[in-house]
Design an enzyme around this catalytic site. Structure first.
Site, mmCIF file in Angstrom:
data_model
loop_
_atom_site.group_PDB
_atom_site.id
_atom_site.type_symbol
_atom_site.label_atom_id
_atom_site.label_comp_id
_atom_site.label_asym_id
_atom_site.label_seq_id
_atom_site.Cartn_x
_atom_site.Cartn_y
_atom_site.Cartn_z
ATOM 1 N N HIS A 184 0.821 -1.202 0.000
ATOM 2 C CA HIS A 184 0.000 0.000 0.000
ATOM 3 C C HIS A 184 0.865 1.266 0.000
ATOM 4 O O HIS A 184 0.360 2.375 0.130
ATOM 5 C CB HIS A 184 -0.931 -0.020 1.221
ATOM 6 C CG HIS A 184 -2.070 0.926 1.138
ATOM 7 N ND1 HIS A 184 -2.134 2.082 1.882
ATOM 8 C CD2 HIS A 184 -3.206 0.904 0.397
ATOM 9 C CE1 HIS A 184 -3.253 2.718 1.626
ATOM 10 N NE2 HIS A 184 -3.923 2.034 0.715
ATOM 11 N N LYS A 230 3.132 4.378 -1.211
ATOM 12 C CA LYS A 230 3.137 5.335 -2.319
ATOM 13 C C LYS A 230 4.382 6.212 -2.181
ATOM 14 O O LYS A 230 4.385 7.195 -1.457
ATOM 15 C CB LYS A 230 1.884 6.224 -2.319
ATOM 16 C CG LYS A 230 0.549 5.456 -2.287
ATOM 17 C CD LYS A 230 -0.095 5.628 -0.959
ATOM 18 C CE LYS A 230 -1.510 5.074 -0.886
ATOM 19 N NZ LYS A 230 -1.785 3.796 -1.469
ATOM 20 N N ASP A 281 16.712 9.731 -8.889
ATOM 21 C CA ASP A 281 18.171 9.928 -8.875
ATOM 22 C C ASP A 281 18.748 9.796 -7.463
ATOM 23 O O ASP A 281 19.872 10.274 -7.214
ATOM 24 C CB ASP A 281 18.557 11.292 -9.455
ATOM 25 C CG ASP A 281 18.241 11.404 -10.932
ATOM 26 O OD1 ASP A 281 18.016 10.352 -11.571
ATOM 27 O OD2 ASP A 281 18.192 12.540 -11.444
ATOM 28 N N HIS A 337 -8.856 11.417 0.784
ATOM 29 C CA HIS A 337 -7.917 10.302 0.937
ATOM 30 C C HIS A 337 -6.676 10.702 1.739
ATOM 31 O O HIS A 337 -5.678 9.971 1.768
ATOM 32 C CB HIS A 337 -7.501 9.800 -0.465
ATOM 33 C CG HIS A 337 -6.957 8.433 -0.479
ATOM 34 N ND1 HIS A 337 -5.721 8.127 -1.024
ATOM 35 C CD2 HIS A 337 -7.467 7.255 -0.042
ATOM 36 C CE1 HIS A 337 -5.496 6.845 -0.925
ATOM 37 N NE2 HIS A 337 -6.537 6.274 -0.333
ATOM 38 N N ASP A 357 1.308 20.551 17.811
ATOM 39 C CA ASP A 357 2.002 21.824 18.048
ATOM 40 C C ASP A 357 3.507 21.677 17.959
ATOM 41 O O ASP A 357 4.234 22.677 18.028
ATOM 42 C CB ASP A 357 1.599 22.365 19.422
ATOM 43 C CG ASP A 357 1.897 21.367 20.528
ATOM 44 O OD1 ASP A 357 2.752 21.643 21.376
ATOM 45 O OD2 ASP A 357 1.238 20.301 20.550
#
Length: 674
Positions: A383, A385, A390, A596, A603
């Site tokens: 899952h 992403k 480079d 999504h 803080d």
């Protein structure tokens, strides 16, 4: 050689001048009758300085006869008979001053009586005979010095004892000549040439560089190194002493050189905002994810590495054409052109894929696509992403490689430019996915050392993000895919919640304290308990912005209502939950129109991840997150921090017209369907 009368058997006890001694000898020769001379008369007389020793001799005692000299009883042959039988030349007496080893004792002061010089006599039977030592006294205890004449073969080494102030007997070697006895020396050998300076240096070397000294020096150096690690890298002492792999990593970076980031790492907050969402012009506006991806691809010169859940950048997966798919198509064409530009494209995706159209096309264009069967390895899916370009630039966010993620789904991610240290660290996670995608791959018990984490909760990277100081690290899930030193994603979330002092803002699609895809449902209140403790025990304000769309589960809203109950009397825990709805505007696009996002901001810390918040995503499914701490930044620089940008985005969505109260969740799901 001076000749003396054989009848002269007494020697003056005090030295006299040579002129006076010659005059006395002439007078004695006149008074005594002349006798025929022989070679036996040519006897070398000792120097007058030697005669001074007779002053210390006790003449009352009869001196013992030396070996080989006739006694009064006539038990031995006299010299004349012995010479005749042995057929040798008459004996000669040769004076030889032996070079003694320097006495280390302090020299007497000037004017004091000198020690008795040690001068020995020898009986020479013929001219081929050499020094023979007459030992008549027993060896004495104490330190003994030794002498050696290296020029004469067969010469016995002699020793010398410390001189003592005692009377010694004299031995008569030949009539009229007496010499003090030699002390018996030990037959111990010394080196041919004594070299006191070298011996002293050798002793100093052995004393200074003994094994104990070397061990102490090594321990001292290790102690200094440990203190430097604690001071320089803020490493806890327990890790320095107990984590062998961490120590090894620190040692290797000393001579290999740790990869340093560029002087300035540029961070860009990216968002995908569907056309159905209209915010006021004064609200925060960030570059789109589409723009960020295209910029990264244009910067590529050597390699692009992408890990994704699936690839559907073209609308061919739905067998339909939609104008909003244009941006996805442009990204796909840019990816396909990379090999022709000399840029290597490597992809790791979950297996099985619902559609392989895009991945097969990329493979035909020269891309290296690896399918990872994560279900067989961990029980989850890929899952993640992430992008690594480079090994210098990177992307982490909620957007899948889907054309809807660019135009129809509300997404959030970050792009880092010229930040090689974090890009190479993220590459190590990508390399693990590639290893698991090989034929017959299995989860190793220990990941290779070259895949160890370069940043963690205990050792964050100290870099500059847009000119502002920051402490950054990358977390990963599940724990089975965390190499040495890698902070698990769940640990990163819990530490961020615990570190908060004023507020905690969370924006995720799914929030369920249970196992979603387990065969038997079970409670998993790890994150839920942390939020309750922060709000009720510490008084930290907790705001949750949860997505509501047709695929939302009814159980999720029940768990959220249990949190809202804590707001009532007498607890008054500052917890509030809102639902975010993306309008559809009558367009029927599957798996679209949803918030999504997967981030949290407090803080003190900003957290941007790729996982939904349930047990499956943290214990079985792969995911990554970027954690940035900029709590020590000056107030005037706060507007440039990632933390402040996320706060602005959250408050914009929290106060927008697209939120609903939690109690209206049924209406929210109905509006989503419409």
């Amino acid at each position: 050689m001076r000749k003396k009368s054989p009848g002269q058997n007494q020697v003056s006890v005090t030295p006299i001048r040579r002129s006076m001694r010659l005059q006395q000898e002439k007078t004695a020769e006149k008074n005594e009758p002349q006798q025929p001379r022989s070679r036996a008369d040519d006897i070398l007389q000792p120097r007058e300085s030697i005669k001074a020793y007779k002053k210390q001799v006790d003449h009352t005692k009869e001196p013992p006869d030396p070996p080989g000299i006739p006694s009064e009883s006539g038990a031995q042959l006299d010299i004349g008979e012995r010479v005749e039988k042995e057929k040798v030349s008459p004996p000669f007496v040769r004076l030889r001053r032996l070079a003694l080893k320097e006495d280390p004792s302090p020299r007497p002061e000037r004017g004091k009586e000198l020690d008795t010089p040690n001068i020995q006599w020898e009986v020479v039977k013929d001219r081929r005979s050499w020094l023979q030592v007459l030992d008549t006294s027993k060896p004495q205890s104490g330190k003994v010095g030794h002498l050696e004449d290296t020029t004469i073969p067969g010469l016995r080494r002699l020793g010398e004892t410390r001189r003592e102030s005692r009377q010694e007997s004299w031995t008569e070697i030949t009539p009229g000549i007496k010499v003090p006895p030699m002390k018996k020396m030990e037959n111990t050998k010394l080196p041919r040439k004594a070299s006191p300076p070298k011996e002293v240096h050798h002793k100093w070397f052995k004393c200074t560089f003994s094994w104990s000294s070397l061990c102490f020096l090594l321990f001292f150096l290790l102690l200094i190194l440990s203190c430097w690690l604690v001071w320089k890298h803020k490493v806890p002492a327990s890790l320095v002493l107990g984590n062998g792999s961490l120590i090894w990593k620190k040692f290797t970076t000393l001579w290999n050189g740790a990869e340093e980031c560029s002087a300035q790492c540029s961070l860009v907050l990216l968002e995908s905002i569907p056309d159905s969402l209209q915010y006021p012009p004064s609200s925060p506006q960030n570059p789109t994810i589409y723009e960020g991806w295209m910029n990264l691809l244009s910067e590529a010169n050597s390699a692009v590495e992408i890990a994704a859940f699936y690839f559907t950048l073209r609308d061919s997966d739905l067998q339909m054409e939609d104008p909003s798919a244009k941006q996805g198509l442009e990204v796909f064409n840019m990816l396909r052109s990379l090999p022709s530009r000399g840029v290597k494209l490597e992809v790791a995706v979950n297996s099985p894929q619902s559609s392989k159209d895009d991945t097969d096309e990329l493979t035909r264009g020269g891309a290296d696509v690896q399918y990872v069967k994560m279900k067989e390895l961990t029980g989850g899916i890929v899952h993640t992403k992430l992008w690594v370009v480079d090994r210098k630039h990177l992307y982490i966010g909620s957007a899948n490689m889907d054309w809807r993620s660019l135009t129809q789904v509300k997404e959030l991610g970050i792009a880092l430019y010229n930040c090689s240290c974090l890009a190479k660290d993220l590459h190590r996670i990508f390399a693990m996915y590639r290893m698991l995608g090989e034929e017959g791959a299995s989860l190793p018990t220990t990941w290779p050392r070259d895949l160890a984490a370069e940043s963690s909760l205990e050792e964050p990277r100290k870099i500059q993000l847009n000119g502002v100081e920051a402490q950054v690290y990358i977390s990963s899930s599940p724990p089975a895919l965390c190499s040495t030193g890698r902070t698990p994603d769940l640990t990163a979330i819990l530490s961020t919640i615990e570190d908060a002092q004023e507020f905690i803002y969370i924006s995720v699609m799914d929030y369920e304290p249970q196992c979603l895809f387990c065969k038997s449902k079970r409670l998993w209140p790890v994150i839920d308990d942390a939020l309750r403790s922060a709000a009720c025990d510490k008084g930290v304000t907790v705001h949750l912005l949860i997505s509501c769309w047709p695929h939302s589960r009814e159980t999720m809203f029940v768990f959220l209502e249990s949190l809202m109950v804590l707001r009532k009397k007498p607890l008054h825990c500052p917890i509030e939950v809102k639902l975010f709805v993306v309008p559809t505007e009558g367009r029927e696009i599957p798996y679209a129109h949803v918030n999504h996002n997967k981030y949290m901001v407090t803080d003190r810390v900003a957290y941007v991840g790729t996982s939904n918040w349930s047990e499956d995503y943290f214990l079985h499914t792969t995911g990554v997150a970027l954690v940035v701490n900029q709590s020590d930044v000056a107030p005037e620089a706060q507007s440039y921090t990632l933390r402040q940008q996320l706060v602005d985005v959250f408050l914009r969505d929290w106060e927008s017209l697209y939120t609903l109260p939690l109690e209206n969740h049924s209406q929210c799901r109905k509006q989503s369907r419409e």
